[in-house]
Design a protein around this motif. Structure first.
Motif: not given
Length: 212
Positions: A93-98, A157-160, A180-185, A190-197
């Motif tokens: 899981g942490l490798s996925a996030i990394a 990202a919301v539905f995954a 939980l790791c999928i939720v973190v990603i 979504i945070y990375r898209h805050h300007a797009n929002i």
């Protein structure tokens, strides 16, 4: 394997995943094809969507495939190592996030990377192919209907994590750590898209294929 061996093996996997994720295919493909550096125009994000703004669909497709492939590869290696070395699921899981963080904050580009959509999809493909398929389908449907790549990415990202949660023990084996790791990603994406929002709400967001 003793606890100290498990710790260092897991740490090595996480670092390797981050380094793999840090490889920027947007920059590599652009250089190989003689295109303008994607960090110098449009959104300035080294990703497939920005490469598409050059008008070169082949370059954009190669960038998309490369960014997805590195996410898949990083997690595939983690899964393989975890199986043979009997490492905990947390290491995977942490490798996925990394791997995702490697694309978003790549050490090779002074920690200024892309949004991570394709890499996240590659991560999901390695974790659970059917989940990746459902998430990709969500992106395609929203993108086709709205012509907004950012909106499609946010929706995916919301539905995954919801797909993983409700599909658990039906379409695949559910694992709380992986969930939980999928939720973190998803939250990071979504945070990375805050300007797009903000631009979406203001009606100023660029559409797919348009010049920013």
């Amino acid at each position: 394997m003793p606890p100290i061996g498990i710790f260092f093996s897991s740490l090595a996997l996480i670092v390797l995943a981050y380094l793999i994720g840090s490889i920027s295919f947007a920059v590599l493909v652009s250089r190989c094809m003689g295109l303008q550096d994607p960090r110098s125009f449009g959104s300035r994000n080294p990703g497939a969507t920005n490469v598409l703004r050059t008008g070169n669909k082949t370059a954009a497709a190669l960038t998309l495939l490369g960014d997805a492939a590195k996410g898949w590869l990083a997690v595939w290696i983690a899964l393989l190592a975890a199986r043979h070395l009997q490492l905990p699921t947390l290491a995977v899981g942490l490798s996925a996030i990394a791997a995702f963080l490697g694309h978003v904050y790549p050490i090779f580009l002074r920690f200024k990377g892309g949004k991570g959509v394709a890499t996240a999809l590659g991560v999901l493909l390695a974790l659970q192919p059917w989940l990746a398929l459902a998430t990709a389908a969500t992106w395609l449907i929203v993108a086709y209907a709205s012509r907004y790549s950012s909106l499609a990415s946010i929706a995916a990202a919301v539905f995954a994590p919801l797909y993983y949660l409700f599909g658990g023990n039906v379409a695949w084996d559910f694992d709380t750590v992986i969930c939980l790791c999928i939720v973190v990603i998803s939250v990071l994406l979504i945070y990375r898209h805050h300007a797009n929002i903000g631009r979406l709400l203001a009606g100023k967001e660029s559409r797919i294929g348009g010049k920013k």
